[in-house]
Design a protein around this motif. Structure first.
Motif, mmCIF file in Angstrom:
data_model
loop_
_atom_site.group_PDB
_atom_site.id
_atom_site.type_symbol
_atom_site.label_atom_id
_atom_site.label_comp_id
_atom_site.label_asym_id
_atom_site.label_seq_id
_atom_site.Cartn_x
_atom_site.Cartn_y
_atom_site.Cartn_z
ATOM 1 N N ARG A 1 0.822 -1.211 0.000
ATOM 2 C CA ARG A 1 0.000 0.000 0.000
ATOM 3 C C ARG A 1 0.857 1.263 0.000
ATOM 4 N NH1 ARG A 1 -5.162 -0.330 0.075
ATOM 5 N NH2 ARG A 1 -5.382 1.854 0.657
ATOM 6 N N ARG A 2 2.127 1.142 0.381
ATOM 7 C CA ARG A 2 3.012 2.309 0.435
ATOM 8 C C ARG A 2 3.971 2.385 -0.760
ATOM 9 N NH1 ARG A 2 3.447 0.010 5.377
ATOM 10 N NH2 ARG A 2 5.658 -0.440 5.158
ATOM 11 N N VAL A 3 3.912 1.409 -1.654
ATOM 12 C CA VAL A 3 4.823 1.363 -2.798
ATOM 13 C C VAL A 3 4.503 2.494 -3.769
ATOM 14 C CG1 VAL A 3 5.490 0.012 -4.832
ATOM 15 C CG2 VAL A 3 5.280 -1.103 -2.609
ATOM 16 N N ARG A 4 5.568 3.152 -4.246
ATOM 17 C CA ARG A 4 5.425 4.231 -5.235
ATOM 18 C C ARG A 4 6.124 3.825 -6.533
ATOM 19 N NH1 ARG A 4 4.240 9.282 -2.947
ATOM 20 N NH2 ARG A 4 4.012 9.189 -0.693
ATOM 21 N N MET A 5 5.822 4.565 -7.593
ATOM 22 C CA MET A 5 6.429 4.274 -8.883
ATOM 23 C C MET A 5 7.947 4.427 -8.843
ATOM 24 S SD MET A 5 5.323 5.620 -12.676
ATOM 25 C CE MET A 5 3.604 5.637 -12.249
ATOM 26 N N SER A 6 8.447 5.314 -8.000
ATOM 27 C CA SER A 6 9.898 5.506 -7.895
ATOM 28 C C SER A 6 10.606 4.214 -7.496
ATOM 29 C CB SER A 6 10.219 6.617 -6.898
ATOM 30 O OG SER A 6 9.700 6.297 -5.619
ATOM 31 N N GLU A 7 9.906 3.327 -6.789
ATOM 32 C CA GLU A 7 10.514 2.050 -6.418
ATOM 33 C C GLU A 7 10.633 1.128 -7.627
ATOM 34 O OE1 GLU A 7 9.356 0.494 -2.448
ATOM 35 O OE2 GLU A 7 8.087 2.280 -2.389
ATOM 36 N N TYR A 8 9.659 1.196 -8.537
ATOM 37 C CA TYR A 8 9.781 0.451 -9.794
ATOM 38 C C TYR A 8 11.000 0.965 -10.574
ATOM 39 C CZ TYR A 8 4.834 -1.125 -9.385
ATOM 40 O OH TYR A 8 3.646 -1.685 -8.999
#
Length: 198
Positions: free
Chosen positions: A5-12
């Motif tokens: 739920r806290r994952v953002r596109m920057s992590e991809y």
């Protein structure tokens, strides 16, 4: 999964960057749908040998995708707006795939994290890729998710003509007809790189 739920596109983007910098030379990168946004953002910082973008959700903005979703499934657009994961159906993703295979793929499909889902629409535009790699942009003839205008705006951003893959839906690489799509992409890629197709 427990923190999705806290994952953002920057992590991809970080994951892709970690992979490509470990390679001995810039790779040819092939991206699909949301992956095209991730690749376009990494390409602004790292040189690729070439980029292939399949059914891109739009690298400049996600408004075409919003309009398409509003027309086809306004209930899902409302869910997306409030951060509730959207569940896609077989006819959203596939065109000619048999129902049993489509159901098996859908069973393995995970929802996008809510923050990523919102960032698909509300994001900063892509920047020009470093090193000016060749870019190929493909739309799927029977794509029920990404409208033609989204594919064409992505192609315009890169200064190329959009190409269209016949007889496939949004998930080009799994749909019936993917062999012809693969042959087309490999042939075009070989031509722009000046190498023989294998």
């Amino acid at each position: 999964r427990e923190r999705r739920r806290r994952v953002r596109m920057s992590e991809y983007e970080h994951d892709l960057m970690q992979a490509v910098v470990s390679l001995p030379r810039p790779p040819v990168v092939v991206a699909h749908s949301l992956g095209c946004v991730v690749v376009s953002r990494v390409a602004a910082r790292y040189p690729f040998a070439a980029m292939v973008l399949l059914a891109p959700v739009g690298v400049t903005h996600g408004l075409d995708l919003v309009a398409q979703t509003a027309r086809r499934a306004p209930d899902r657009l409302a869910r997306m707006a409030v951060g509730v994961p959207v569940t896609w159906r077989s006819n959203d993703l596939f065109h000619g795939l048999d129902p049993a295979s489509a159901a098996a793929y859908l069973d393995r499909l995970d929802d996008e994290p809510p923050l990523v889902q919102m960032q698909i629409v509300l994001r900063r535009p892509a920047a020009a890729p470093v090193g000016s790699p060749p870019v190929l942009v493909y739309g799927a003839e029977h794509d029920a998710l990404v409208p033609r205008s989204g594919v064409e705006s992505t192609a315009r951003f890169y200064g190329v003509a959009a190409r269209w893959l016949p007889d496939v839906g949004h998930v080009v690489m799994l749909d019936e007809g993917n062999e012809q799509a693969l042959a087309t992409v490999l042939g075009d890629l070989s031509a722009v790189l000046g190498v023989a197709a294998r």
